[in-house]
Write a protein that holds these residues in place. Structure first.
Motif, PDB file in Angstrom:
ATOM      1  N   TYR A   1      -2.459   9.210 -13.385  1.00 50.62           N
ATOM      2  CA  TYR A   1      -2.021   8.194 -14.347  1.00 50.62           C
ATOM      3  C   TYR A   1      -0.845   7.385 -13.814  1.00 50.62           C
ATOM      4  O   TYR A   1      -0.039   6.845 -14.583  1.00 50.62           O
ATOM      5  CB  TYR A   1      -1.688   8.832 -15.694  1.00 50.62           C
ATOM      6  N   ALA A   2      -0.752   7.276 -12.516  1.00 51.30           N
ATOM      7  CA  ALA A   2       0.359   6.576 -11.868  1.00 51.30           C
ATOM      8  C   ALA A   2       0.482   5.125 -12.319  1.00 51.30           C
ATOM      9  O   ALA A   2       1.590   4.603 -12.443  1.00 51.30           O
ATOM     10  CB  ALA A   2       0.211   6.644 -10.354  1.00 51.30           C
ATOM     11  N   GLY A   3      -0.631   4.482 -12.571  1.00 54.99           N
ATOM     12  CA  GLY A   3      -0.591   3.087 -13.008  1.00 54.99           C
ATOM     13  C   GLY A   3       0.130   2.915 -14.328  1.00 54.99           C
ATOM     14  O   GLY A   3       0.861   1.946 -14.531  1.00 54.99           O
ATOM     15  N   TRP A   4      -0.046   3.873 -15.215  1.00 57.34           N
ATOM     16  CA  TRP A   4       0.628   3.805 -16.510  1.00 57.34           C
ATOM     17  C   TRP A   4       2.103   4.168 -16.363  1.00 57.34           C
ATOM     18  O   TRP A   4       2.948   3.577 -17.052  1.00 57.34           O
ATOM     19  CB  TRP A   4      -0.079   4.685 -17.535  1.00 57.34           C
ATOM     20  N   ALA A   5       2.427   5.092 -15.480  1.00 56.87           N
ATOM     21  CA  ALA A   5       3.836   5.410 -15.213  1.00 56.87           C
ATOM     22  C   ALA A   5       4.540   4.177 -14.658  1.00 56.87           C
ATOM     23  O   ALA A   5       5.649   3.830 -15.092  1.00 56.87           O
ATOM     24  CB  ALA A   5       3.936   6.579 -14.238  1.00 56.87           C
ATOM     25  N   GLN A   6       3.896   3.503 -13.726  1.00 57.68           N
ATOM     26  CA  GLN A   6       4.457   2.282 -13.152  1.00 57.68           C
ATOM     27  C   GLN A   6       4.641   1.235 -14.228  1.00 57.68           C
ATOM     28  O   GLN A   6       5.656   0.538 -14.267  1.00 57.68           O
ATOM     29  CB  GLN A   6       3.537   1.785 -12.027  1.00 57.68           C
ATOM     30  N   THR A   7       3.694   1.124 -15.142  1.00 57.26           N
ATOM     31  CA  THR A   7       3.786   0.146 -16.218  1.00 57.26           C
ATOM     32  C   THR A   7       4.993   0.426 -17.108  1.00 57.26           C
ATOM     33  O   THR A   7       5.734  -0.491 -17.479  1.00 57.26           O
ATOM     34  CB  THR A   7       2.488   0.147 -17.063  1.00 57.26           C
ATOM     35  N   LEU A   8       5.212   1.684 -17.441  1.00 55.58           N
ATOM     36  CA  LEU A   8       6.366   2.045 -18.272  1.00 55.58           C
ATOM     37  C   LEU A   8       7.679   1.751 -17.558  1.00 55.58           C
ATOM     38  O   LEU A   8       8.628   1.242 -18.167  1.00 55.58           O
ATOM     39  CB  LEU A   8       6.292   3.510 -18.679  1.00 55.58           C
TER      40      LEU A   8
ATOM     41  N   ASN B   1       0.833  -1.209   0.000  1.00 52.40           N
ATOM     42  CA  ASN B   1       0.000   0.000   0.000  1.00 52.40           C
ATOM     43  C   ASN B   1       0.866   1.257   0.000  1.00 52.40           C
ATOM     44  O   ASN B   1       0.554   2.237  -0.680  1.00 52.40           O
ATOM     45  CB  ASN B   1      -0.946   0.010   1.200  1.00 52.40           C
ATOM     46  N   HIS B   2       1.944   1.232   0.763  1.00 54.89           N
ATOM     47  CA  HIS B   2       2.865   2.374   0.824  1.00 54.89           C
ATOM     48  C   HIS B   2       3.486   2.630  -0.558  1.00 54.89           C
ATOM     49  O   HIS B   2       3.585   3.782  -0.999  1.00 54.89           O
ATOM     50  CB  HIS B   2       3.932   2.116   1.883  1.00 54.89           C
ATOM     51  N   VAL B   3       3.877   1.565  -1.244  1.00 53.58           N
ATOM     52  CA  VAL B   3       4.458   1.676  -2.588  1.00 53.58           C
ATOM     53  C   VAL B   3       3.417   2.258  -3.547  1.00 53.58           C
ATOM     54  O   VAL B   3       3.714   3.187  -4.311  1.00 53.58           O
ATOM     55  CB  VAL B   3       4.974   0.301  -3.077  1.00 53.58           C
ATOM     56  N   ALA B   4       2.206   1.714  -3.526  1.00 56.43           N
ATOM     57  CA  ALA B   4       1.145   2.216  -4.412  1.00 56.43           C
ATOM     58  C   ALA B   4       0.887   3.698  -4.153  1.00 56.43           C
ATOM     59  O   ALA B   4       0.785   4.496  -5.098  1.00 56.43           O
ATOM     60  CB  ALA B   4      -0.133   1.399  -4.219  1.00 56.43           C
ATOM     61  N   ASN B   5       0.818   4.089  -2.892  1.00 57.08           N
ATOM     62  CA  ASN B   5       0.586   5.500  -2.548  1.00 57.08           C
ATOM     63  C   ASN B   5       1.738   6.389  -3.018  1.00 57.08           C
ATOM     64  O   ASN B   5       1.517   7.518  -3.458  1.00 57.08           O
ATOM     65  CB  ASN B   5       0.368   5.660  -1.042  1.00 57.08           C
ATOM     66  N   ALA B   6       2.971   5.878  -2.941  1.00 54.61           N
ATOM     67  CA  ALA B   6       4.128   6.658  -3.400  1.00 54.61           C
ATOM     68  C   ALA B   6       4.054   6.897  -4.907  1.00 54.61           C
ATOM     69  O   ALA B   6       4.340   8.006  -5.380  1.00 54.61           O
ATOM     70  CB  ALA B   6       5.429   5.944  -3.030  1.00 54.61           C
TER      71      ALA B   6
ATOM     72  N   TYR C   1       3.194  10.417  -9.393  1.00 50.84           N
ATOM     73  CA  TYR C   1       2.773  10.471 -10.792  1.00 50.84           C
ATOM     74  C   TYR C   1       1.309  10.853 -11.005  1.00 50.84           C
ATOM     75  O   TYR C   1       0.878  10.980 -12.147  1.00 50.84           O
ATOM     76  CB  TYR C   1       3.074   9.134 -11.481  1.00 50.84           C
ATOM     77  N   GLY C   2       0.549  11.005  -9.934  1.00 44.45           N
ATOM     78  CA  GLY C   2      -0.818  11.489 -10.060  1.00 44.45           C
ATOM     79  C   GLY C   2      -1.806  10.483 -10.604  1.00 44.45           C
ATOM     80  O   GLY C   2      -1.651   9.277 -10.441  1.00 44.45           O
TER      81      GLY C   2
END
Length: 163
Positions: free
Chosen positions: A119-126, A106-111, A116-117
């Motif tokens: 669209y954080a999921g897409w930043a993480q994917t890249l 959860n801490h990682v997801a929140n970071a 990245y705001g």
């Protein structure tokens, strides 16, 4: 409906029983699952995760993947050991050497979301894709072919300086 044996033969291994179980569970939901899944696009992210985790073999990481790739939850972060390592390298170096627990996840997801705001999921994917050996080799080979390039390499990620 496809059988567990057919899925195993297709290379799904231990996941075959979960896929069959999920298909059966979805058939019992509104619209044989189609309406139920479509409705998850309209609920809060945490509610979508809880609902998805009610399906056989679906845990928080898979639920986050489904949310990101299929439910328009662009801030969903599927945290696994690879994403945790990326986070300790770029966002949370203080977590290096710790174990990946649900709280740390959860801490990682929140970071990621705070960095990245929406669209954080897409930043993480890249970032995840950039860490794959095949992609690193591709990036490195392109840099080698372009010796006059103005690219700078930063921790496995190539950045182009602004003009």
């Amino acid at each position: 409906m496809v059988s567990k044996q057919e899925l195993k033969a297709a290379g799904f291994g231990y996941r075959a029983k979960y896929i069959v179980g999920t298909m059966e569970a979805l058939k019992s939901k509104p619209g044989e699952g189609a309406e139920w899944l479509a409705a998850l696009c309209k609920v809060d992210f945490s509610e979508a995760i809880v609902s998805l985790c009610s399906l056989p073999g679906v845990g928080p990481k898979v639920a986050a993947c489904i949310s990101l790739f299929s439910l328009d939850q662009h801030h969903a972060i599927p945290v696994d050991i690879h994403v945790w390592k990326i986070a300790t390298r770029y966002l949370l170096p203080e977590l290096a050497g710790t174990s990946l627990t649900p709280k740390i996840s959860n801490h990682v997801a929140n970071a990621f979301v705070s960095t990245y705001g929406k669209y954080a999921g897409w930043a993480q994917t890249l970032l995840f894709i950039a860490e794959l050996p095949s992609q690193k080799a591709l990036l490195n080979s392109k840099e080698e072919k372009s010796p006059n390039s103005r690219k700078r390499k930063l921790g496995g990620i190539t950045k182009v300086p602004k003009e």
